[in-house]
Design a protein around this motif. Structure first.
Motif, PDB file in Angstrom:
ATOM      1  N   ALA A   1     -11.953   7.206  -0.741  1.00 49.95           N
ATOM      2  CA  ALA A   1     -12.426   7.021  -2.108  1.00 49.95           C
ATOM      3  C   ALA A   1     -11.268   6.604  -2.988  1.00 49.95           C
ATOM      4  O   ALA A   1     -10.112   6.918  -2.709  1.00 49.95           O
ATOM      5  N   CYS A   2     -11.594   5.893  -4.048  1.00 46.18           N
ATOM      6  CA  CYS A   2     -10.560   5.493  -4.994  1.00 46.18           C
ATOM      7  C   CYS A   2      -9.996   6.744  -5.683  1.00 46.18           C
ATOM      8  O   CYS A   2     -10.734   7.615  -6.106  1.00 46.18           O
ATOM      9  N   ARG A   3      -8.656   6.793  -5.758  1.00 46.32           N
ATOM     10  CA  ARG A   3      -7.967   7.955  -6.354  1.00 46.32           C
ATOM     11  C   ARG A   3      -8.034   7.850  -7.884  1.00 46.32           C
ATOM     12  O   ARG A   3      -7.551   6.859  -8.456  1.00 46.32           O
ATOM     13  N   PRO A   4      -8.599   8.822  -8.554  1.00 45.07           N
ATOM     14  CA  PRO A   4      -8.677   8.739 -10.020  1.00 45.07           C
ATOM     15  C   PRO A   4      -7.291   8.589 -10.641  1.00 45.07           C
ATOM     16  O   PRO A   4      -6.322   9.216 -10.203  1.00 45.07           O
ATOM     17  N   GLY A   5      -7.186   7.734 -11.645  1.00 42.91           N
ATOM     18  CA  GLY A   5      -5.921   7.562 -12.367  1.00 42.91           C
ATOM     19  C   GLY A   5      -4.911   6.690 -11.670  1.00 42.91           C
ATOM     20  O   GLY A   5      -3.782   6.564 -12.140  1.00 42.91           O
ATOM     21  N   CYS A   6      -5.270   6.043 -10.558  1.00 42.06           N
ATOM     22  CA  CYS A   6      -4.300   5.230  -9.803  1.00 42.06           C
ATOM     23  C   CYS A   6      -4.125   3.846 -10.446  1.00 42.06           C
ATOM     24  O   CYS A   6      -3.111   3.570 -11.070  1.00 42.06           O
ATOM     25  N   GLY A   7      -5.094   2.989 -10.296  1.00 41.36           N
ATOM     26  CA  GLY A   7      -5.029   1.665 -10.931  1.00 41.36           C
ATOM     27  C   GLY A   7      -4.107   0.670 -10.244  1.00 41.36           C
ATOM     28  O   GLY A   7      -3.910  -0.436 -10.738  1.00 41.36           O
ATOM     29  N   ALA A   8      -3.533   1.045  -9.090  1.00 41.42           N
ATOM     30  CA  ALA A   8      -2.559   0.154  -8.441  1.00 41.42           C
ATOM     31  C   ALA A   8      -3.141  -1.220  -8.135  1.00 41.42           C
ATOM     32  O   ALA A   8      -2.459  -2.239  -8.311  1.00 41.42           O
ATOM     33  N   CYS A   9      -4.385  -1.264  -7.687  1.00 44.69           N
ATOM     34  CA  CYS A   9      -4.926  -2.571  -7.296  1.00 44.69           C
ATOM     35  C   CYS A   9      -5.419  -3.362  -8.497  1.00 44.69           C
ATOM     36  O   CYS A   9      -5.941  -4.461  -8.347  1.00 44.69           O
ATOM     37  N   CYS A  10      -5.253  -2.835  -9.702  1.00 41.06           N
ATOM     38  CA  CYS A  10      -5.521  -3.595 -10.927  1.00 41.06           C
ATOM     39  C   CYS A  10      -4.200  -4.012 -11.578  1.00 41.06           C
ATOM     40  O   CYS A  10      -4.196  -4.549 -12.680  1.00 41.06           O
TER      41      CYS A  10
ATOM     42  N   GLN B   1     -11.815  -2.971  -1.464  1.00 43.83           N
ATOM     43  CA  GLN B   1     -12.324  -1.620  -1.266  1.00 43.83           C
ATOM     44  C   GLN B   1     -11.184  -0.655  -0.949  1.00 43.83           C
ATOM     45  O   GLN B   1     -10.213  -1.030  -0.293  1.00 43.83           O
ATOM     46  N   PRO B   2     -11.298   0.597  -1.397  1.00 37.98           N
ATOM     47  CA  PRO B   2     -10.257   1.564  -1.079  1.00 37.98           C
ATOM     48  C   PRO B   2     -10.131   1.764   0.436  1.00 37.98           C
ATOM     49  O   PRO B   2     -11.127   1.728   1.155  1.00 37.98           O
ATOM     50  N   SER B   3      -8.925   1.922   0.885  1.00 37.95           N
ATOM     51  CA  SER B   3      -8.690   2.212   2.299  1.00 37.95           C
ATOM     52  C   SER B   3      -7.418   3.047   2.381  1.00 37.95           C
ATOM     53  O   SER B   3      -6.573   2.992   1.477  1.00 37.95           O
TER      54      SER B   3
ATOM     55  N   GLN C   1       2.964   4.263  -3.281  1.00 34.94           N
ATOM     56  CA  GLN C   1       2.724   3.672  -1.959  1.00 34.94           C
ATOM     57  C   GLN C   1       1.727   2.526  -2.064  1.00 34.94           C
ATOM     58  O   GLN C   1       1.871   1.495  -1.403  1.00 34.94           O
ATOM     59  N   ALA C   2       0.699   2.719  -2.895  1.00 36.92           N
ATOM     60  CA  ALA C   2      -0.314   1.657  -3.047  1.00 36.92           C
ATOM     61  C   ALA C   2       0.310   0.411  -3.681  1.00 36.92           C
ATOM     62  O   ALA C   2       0.084  -0.707  -3.220  1.00 36.92           O
ATOM     63  N   ILE C   3       1.109   0.601  -4.711  1.00 37.28           N
ATOM     64  CA  ILE C   3       1.768  -0.542  -5.366  1.00 37.28           C
ATOM     65  C   ILE C   3       2.646  -1.276  -4.346  1.00 37.28           C
ATOM     66  O   ILE C   3       2.646  -2.507  -4.274  1.00 37.28           O
TER      67      ILE C   3
ATOM     68  N   TRP D   1       2.400  -1.357  -1.031  1.00 39.38           N
ATOM     69  CA  TRP D   1       1.588  -2.045  -0.011  1.00 39.38           C
ATOM     70  C   TRP D   1       0.982  -3.317  -0.595  1.00 39.38           C
ATOM     71  O   TRP D   1       1.015  -4.395   0.019  1.00 39.38           O
ATOM     72  N   LEU D   2       0.437  -3.205  -1.792  1.00 44.43           N
ATOM     73  CA  LEU D   2      -0.202  -4.359  -2.427  1.00 44.43           C
ATOM     74  C   LEU D   2       0.817  -5.449  -2.755  1.00 44.43           C
ATOM     75  O   LEU D   2       0.541  -6.638  -2.605  1.00 44.43           O
ATOM     76  N   ALA D   3       2.010  -5.048  -3.171  1.00 46.07           N
ATOM     77  CA  ALA D   3       3.047  -6.048  -3.472  1.00 46.07           C
ATOM     78  C   ALA D   3       3.474  -6.763  -2.196  1.00 46.07           C
ATOM     79  O   ALA D   3       3.718  -7.972  -2.193  1.00 46.07           O
TER      80      ALA D   3
ATOM     81  N   GLU E   1      -4.948   2.611   4.301  1.00 46.69           N
ATOM     82  CA  GLU E   1      -3.787   1.737   4.446  1.00 46.69           C
ATOM     83  C   GLU E   1      -3.341   1.211   3.083  1.00 46.69           C
ATOM     84  O   GLU E   1      -2.158   1.239   2.752  1.00 46.69           O
ATOM     85  N   MET E   2      -4.280   0.740   2.286  1.00 44.44           N
ATOM     86  CA  MET E   2      -3.931   0.173   0.985  1.00 44.44           C
ATOM     87  C   MET E   2      -3.556   1.269  -0.018  1.00 44.44           C
ATOM     88  O   MET E   2      -2.541   1.157  -0.713  1.00 44.44           O
ATOM     89  N   CYS E   3      -4.341   2.288  -0.099  1.00 39.65           N
ATOM     90  CA  CYS E   3      -4.163   3.291  -1.164  1.00 39.65           C
ATOM     91  C   CYS E   3      -3.001   4.243  -0.900  1.00 39.65           C
ATOM     92  O   CYS E   3      -2.413   4.771  -1.845  1.00 39.65           O
ATOM     93  N   GLY E   4      -2.655   4.453   0.365  1.00 39.97           N
ATOM     94  CA  GLY E   4      -1.536   5.328   0.701  1.00 39.97           C
ATOM     95  C   GLY E   4      -1.744   6.745   0.196  1.00 39.97           C
ATOM     96  O   GLY E   4      -2.864   7.174  -0.067  1.00 39.97           O
TER      97      GLY E   4
HETATM   98  S1  SF4 Z   1      -5.042   1.354  -4.739  1.00 40.45           S
HETATM   99 FE1  SF4 Z   1      -6.754   2.556  -3.936  1.00 40.45          FE
HETATM  100  S2  SF4 Z   1      -6.692   4.488  -5.034  1.00 40.45           S
HETATM  101 FE2  SF4 Z   1      -5.476   3.013  -6.173  1.00 40.45          FE
HETATM  102  S3  SF4 Z   1      -6.875   2.136  -7.688  1.00 40.45           S
HETATM  103 FE3  SF4 Z   1      -6.893   0.798  -5.886  1.00 40.45          FE
HETATM  104  S4  SF4 Z   1      -8.608   1.546  -4.649  1.00 40.45           S
HETATM  105 FE4  SF4 Z   1      -8.115   3.154  -6.113  1.00 40.45          FE
END
Ligand code: SF4
Ligand code: SF4
Length: 96
Positions: free
Chosen positions: A14-23, A70-72, A82-84, A86-88, A74-77
């Motif tokens: 599930a998406c972690r509340p307050g993360c926002g890394a993928c935005c 979608q949250p995963s 960690q998410a930032i 991985w995405l970078a 691997e991506m969300c860490g």
């Molecule tokens: S990286 Fe994952 S946890 Fe963070 S905002 Fe995106 S979907 Fe949610």
């Protein structure tokens, strides 16, 4: 639009509340309200609110890229850092 590889062997998460890394970390190459050229990598999306929620969620103006990400595990860490990271890395690997 970057073609992020489908995370292999990831259990749904599930998406972690307050993360926002993928935005923040990925670039978005399609236009959206207030960002006619999309969003540069590493720049916070204009539509991410103070609680790190998407103001365009459920609206047709929300880029297709966002709905496809979608949250995963691997991506969300384990955390936002960690998410930032991985995405970078994915952004660099999929850069034209
Ligand atoms: S990286 Fe994952 S946890 Fe963070 S905002 Fe995106 S979907 Fe949610
Ligand atoms: S439109 Fe919404 S989901 Fe997409 S990057 Fe912006 S805040 Fe995130």
């Amino acid at each position: 639009m970057p073609a992020f590889p489908a995370p292999a062997a990831n259990l749904a998460t599930a998406c972690r509340p307050g993360c926002g890394a993928c935005c923040i970390a990925p670039s978005i190459t399609t236009p959206m309200p207030g960002m006619p050229r999309g969003k540069p990598a590493g720049e916070r999306c204009l539509h991410l609110d103070e609680a790190m929620r998407c103001r365009l969620f459920g609206r047709p103006e929300r880029p297709a890229f966002c709905g496809g990400l979608q949250p995963s595990r691997e991506m969300c860490g384990e955390d936002r850092g960690q998410a930032i990271a991985w995405l970078a890395r994915m952004e660099r690997l999929t850069a034209p």
